[in-house]
Design a protein around this motif. Structure first.
Motif, PDB file in Angstrom:
ATOM      1  N   MET A   1       0.843  -1.206   0.000  1.00  0.00           N
ATOM      2  CA  MET A   1       0.000   0.000   0.000  1.00  0.00           C
ATOM      3  C   MET A   1       0.870   1.245   0.000  1.00  0.00           C
ATOM      4  O   MET A   1       0.603   2.221  -0.682  1.00  0.00           O
ATOM      5  CB  MET A   1      -0.887   0.010   1.248  1.00  0.00           C
ATOM      6  N   LYS A   2       1.921   1.197   0.794  1.00  0.00           N
ATOM      7  CA  LYS A   2       2.820   2.342   0.891  1.00  0.00           C
ATOM      8  C   LYS A   2       3.524   2.586  -0.453  1.00  0.00           C
ATOM      9  O   LYS A   2       3.632   3.728  -0.898  1.00  0.00           O
ATOM     10  CB  LYS A   2       3.854   2.061   1.991  1.00  0.00           C
ATOM     11  N   ALA A   3       3.967   1.500  -1.063  1.00  0.00           N
ATOM     12  CA  ALA A   3       4.657   1.625  -2.348  1.00  0.00           C
ATOM     13  C   ALA A   3       3.729   2.241  -3.391  1.00  0.00           C
ATOM     14  O   ALA A   3       4.134   3.116  -4.164  1.00  0.00           O
ATOM     15  CB  ALA A   3       5.136   0.252  -2.814  1.00  0.00           C
ATOM     16  N   THR A   4       2.473   1.791  -3.391  1.00  0.00           N
ATOM     17  CA  THR A   4       1.513   2.322  -4.360  1.00  0.00           C
ATOM     18  C   THR A   4       1.327   3.824  -4.156  1.00  0.00           C
ATOM     19  O   THR A   4       1.347   4.609  -5.102  1.00  0.00           O
ATOM     20  CB  THR A   4       0.153   1.605  -4.207  1.00  0.00           C
ATOM     21  N   GLN A   5       1.164   4.205  -2.884  1.00  0.00           N
ATOM     22  CA  GLN A   5       0.931   5.621  -2.603  1.00  0.00           C
ATOM     23  C   GLN A   5       2.136   6.484  -2.943  1.00  0.00           C
ATOM     24  O   GLN A   5       1.991   7.658  -3.285  1.00  0.00           O
ATOM     25  CB  GLN A   5       0.566   5.803  -1.137  1.00  0.00           C
ATOM     26  N   GLU A   6       3.317   5.920  -2.830  1.00  0.00           N
ATOM     27  CA  GLU A   6       4.529   6.694  -3.115  1.00  0.00           C
ATOM     28  C   GLU A   6       4.969   6.556  -4.574  1.00  0.00           C
ATOM     29  O   GLU A   6       6.004   7.085  -4.962  1.00  0.00           O
ATOM     30  CB  GLU A   6       5.659   6.273  -2.167  1.00  0.00           C
ATOM     31  N   GLY A   7       4.185   5.777  -5.347  1.00  0.00           N
ATOM     32  CA  GLY A   7       4.496   5.626  -6.770  1.00  0.00           C
ATOM     33  C   GLY A   7       5.771   4.847  -7.038  1.00  0.00           C
ATOM     34  O   GLY A   7       6.412   5.039  -8.059  1.00  0.00           O
ATOM     35  N   LEU A   8       6.138   3.984  -6.121  1.00  0.00           N
ATOM     36  CA  LEU A   8       7.356   3.177  -6.297  1.00  0.00           C
ATOM     37  C   LEU A   8       6.996   1.849  -6.958  1.00  0.00           C
ATOM     38  O   LEU A   8       5.911   1.318  -6.732  1.00  0.00           O
ATOM     39  CB  LEU A   8       8.025   2.915  -4.943  1.00  0.00           C
ATOM     40  N   SER A   9       7.910   1.317  -7.726  1.00  0.00           N
ATOM     41  CA  SER A   9       7.565   0.094  -8.458  1.00  0.00           C
ATOM     42  C   SER A   9       8.247  -1.144  -7.890  1.00  0.00           C
ATOM     43  O   SER A   9       8.500  -2.096  -8.608  1.00  0.00           O
ATOM     44  CB  SER A   9       7.909   0.258  -9.938  1.00  0.00           C
ATOM     45  N   LEU A  10       8.560  -1.118  -6.626  1.00  0.00           N
ATOM     46  CA  LEU A  10       9.205  -2.313  -6.081  1.00  0.00           C
ATOM     47  C   LEU A  10       8.197  -3.448  -5.907  1.00  0.00           C
ATOM     48  O   LEU A  10       7.014  -3.215  -5.661  1.00  0.00           O
ATOM     49  CB  LEU A  10       9.928  -2.025  -4.757  1.00  0.00           C
ATOM     50  N   GLU A  11       8.700  -4.642  -6.046  1.00  0.00           N
ATOM     51  CA  GLU A  11       7.875  -5.833  -5.887  1.00  0.00           C
ATOM     52  C   GLU A  11       8.111  -6.374  -4.480  1.00  0.00           C
ATOM     53  O   GLU A  11       9.255  -6.508  -4.035  1.00  0.00           O
ATOM     54  CB  GLU A  11       8.263  -6.867  -6.933  1.00  0.00           C
ATOM     55  N   ILE A  12       7.024  -6.654  -3.787  1.00  0.00           N
ATOM     56  CA  ILE A  12       7.148  -7.099  -2.393  1.00  0.00           C
ATOM     57  C   ILE A  12       6.457  -8.450  -2.244  1.00  0.00           C
ATOM     58  O   ILE A  12       5.263  -8.583  -2.533  1.00  0.00           O
ATOM     59  CB  ILE A  12       6.508  -6.083  -1.424  1.00  0.00           C
ATOM     60  N   ARG A  13       7.206  -9.435  -1.818  1.00  0.00           N
ATOM     61  CA  ARG A  13       6.629 -10.758  -1.542  1.00  0.00           C
ATOM     62  C   ARG A  13       6.749 -11.050  -0.053  1.00  0.00           C
ATOM     63  O   ARG A  13       7.563 -10.451   0.652  1.00  0.00           O
ATOM     64  CB  ARG A  13       7.386 -11.848  -2.290  1.00  0.00           C
ATOM     65  N   ASP A  14       5.958 -12.008   0.387  1.00  0.00           N
ATOM     66  CA  ASP A  14       6.143 -12.479   1.760  1.00  0.00           C
ATOM     67  C   ASP A  14       6.341 -13.989   1.736  1.00  0.00           C
ATOM     68  O   ASP A  14       5.887 -14.674   0.825  1.00  0.00           O
ATOM     69  CB  ASP A  14       4.947 -12.108   2.648  1.00  0.00           C
ATOM     70  N   SER A  15       7.052 -14.435   2.737  1.00  0.00           N
ATOM     71  CA  SER A  15       7.304 -15.858   2.881  1.00  0.00           C
ATOM     72  C   SER A  15       7.683 -16.083   4.340  1.00  0.00           C
ATOM     73  O   SER A  15       7.708 -15.144   5.134  1.00  0.00           O
ATOM     74  CB  SER A  15       8.437 -16.268   1.937  1.00  0.00           C
ATOM     75  N   GLY A  16       7.962 -17.310   4.675  1.00  0.00           N
ATOM     76  CA  GLY A  16       8.360 -17.564   6.055  1.00  0.00           C
ATOM     77  C   GLY A  16       8.679 -19.023   6.264  1.00  0.00           C
ATOM     78  O   GLY A  16       8.333 -19.879   5.442  1.00  0.00           O
ATOM     79  N   ILE A  17       9.359 -19.277   7.341  1.00  0.00           N
ATOM     80  CA  ILE A  17       9.692 -20.654   7.703  1.00  0.00           C
ATOM     81  C   ILE A  17       9.476 -20.820   9.213  1.00  0.00           C
ATOM     82  O   ILE A  17       9.191 -19.848   9.905  1.00  0.00           O
ATOM     83  CB  ILE A  17      11.153 -21.024   7.328  1.00  0.00           C
ATOM     84  N   GLU A  18       9.636 -22.033   9.684  1.00  0.00           N
ATOM     85  CA  GLU A  18       9.380 -22.276  11.104  1.00  0.00           C
ATOM     86  C   GLU A  18      10.412 -21.611  12.005  1.00  0.00           C
ATOM     87  O   GLU A  18      10.094 -21.098  13.051  1.00  0.00           O
ATOM     88  CB  GLU A  18       9.327 -23.781  11.392  1.00  0.00           C
ATOM     89  N   ARG A  19      11.692 -21.685  11.585  1.00  0.00           N
ATOM     90  CA  ARG A  19      12.744 -21.067  12.412  1.00  0.00           C
ATOM     91  C   ARG A  19      13.874 -20.563  11.528  1.00  0.00           C
ATOM     92  O   ARG A  19      14.429 -21.327  10.740  1.00  0.00           O
ATOM     93  CB  ARG A  19      13.312 -22.077  13.425  1.00  0.00           C
ATOM     94  N   GLN A  20      14.227 -19.321  11.710  1.00  0.00           N
ATOM     95  CA  GLN A  20      15.322 -18.750  10.914  1.00  0.00           C
ATOM     96  C   GLN A  20      16.684 -18.950  11.571  1.00  0.00           C
ATOM     97  O   GLN A  20      17.664 -18.405  11.117  1.00  0.00           O
ATOM     98  CB  GLN A  20      15.071 -17.254  10.677  1.00  0.00           C
TER      99      GLN A  20
END
Lengths: 61, 222
Positions: B51-70
């Motif tokens: 949402m922030k990227a859209t409002q600031e007109g930035l074209s970065l791609e943001i993904r999410d992921s995760g694991i049980e323990r880093q």
């Protein structure tokens, strides 16, 4: 969510949670009408406005 | 467990907004319990950042992921592709997880999304309280199972100090005096005589004073 949304410039009134059973159809319709009216009054979201300005960021995949 | 708190989004956003591909990466054990750094929180933070990227007109791609323990190699396999895709990873693990990723992926920029706070318990839903400082030399056997190292503001080992007032600590009237708790528990257990035994000077070399610590099990290292 209500705590987080203002941090990105979104009015927390734009999101609401209701807990209803599947047997509460009339209340569901009532909530939909009330919420639609609320969103109409708030106007387009800033995200939509930014997209209208050509904002393209924040893509997910 | 390790308790952490998400950094303000303004701070994390400043870390990542100039990259093209950002992965918000959850750690689904300790910091998921305190609702700050689990995979669900990673999803939410990634959405907010989009949402922030859209409002600031930035074209970065943001993904999410995760694991049980880093903090363990074994868990990373399922997320390797996501991590390799990213220019920058915003890790929602504790400081251990962030540093583990830095060691594992020396070529990838890893940023901390949390402030790691303390080792604590879930006193009740939504309330997490500090209860261990990992001092390396446990004194709970001598203190009725209540830790003065973590729960007494002065870490007094023969307390209470003069700042104990009606069961509360002088630094905050809502903070129970750990030594009052210890005495009360000893009394309830009929072991008040234990209170008369003076604790010797503590060997702090097992704590951080002795530098970063290690635990080695050679039999598992082969």
């Amino acid at each position: 969510m209500k705590r987080l949304l203002p941090r990105v410039g979104v009015d927390p009134a734009r999101v609401e949670m209701f807990n209803l059973s599947s047997a509460m159809g009339p209340r569901w319709a009532e909530i939909c009408n009330e919420f639609t009216e609320r969103i109409r009054q708030l106007g387009p979201s800033p995200i939509r406005a930014a997209l209208g300005r050509g904002g393209k960021g924040g893509t997910a995949s | 467990m390790i308790v952490g708190k998400q950094k303000p989004i303004e701070e994390t956003w400043a870390m990542v907004k100039d990259f093209s591909r950002v992965l918000v990466f959850g750690c689904n054990t300790c910091v998921a319990v305190c609702h700050e750094g689990g995979n669900k929180e990673a999803q939410i933070l990634a959405s907010l950042m989009r949402m922030k990227a859209t409002q600031e007109g930035l074209s970065l791609e943001i993904r999410d992921s995760g694991i049980e323990r880093q903090c363990e190699h074994e868990f990373f396999e399922s997320a390797e592709k996501d991590i390799e895709w990213a220019d920058a990873v915003l890790s929602l693990a504790c400081g251990v997880g962030v540093q583990f990723m830095v060691k594992r992926y020396p070529e990838i920029l890893v940023y901390p999304g949390l402030d790691t706070c303390f080792l604590g318990d879930v006193e009740k839903n939504g309330l997490f309280t500090e209860s261990c400082q990992a001092c390396g030399k446990c004194v709970l056997a001598e203190t009725a199972g209540i830790c003065p190292v973590s729960r007494c503001a002065k870490r007094v080992l023969n307390g209470p100090c003069g700042g104990s007032n009606k069961g509360a600590c002088e630094i905050n009237k809502d903070l129970p005096c750990a030594w009052q708790l210890i005495v009360d528990r000893l009394e309830a257990l009929g072991r008040l005589a234990d209170y008369e035994r003076l604790a010797p000077i503590k060997d702090w070399s097992t704590e951080r004073a002795g530098g970063p610590r290690k635990l080695i099990h050679e039999e598992f290292m082969k």
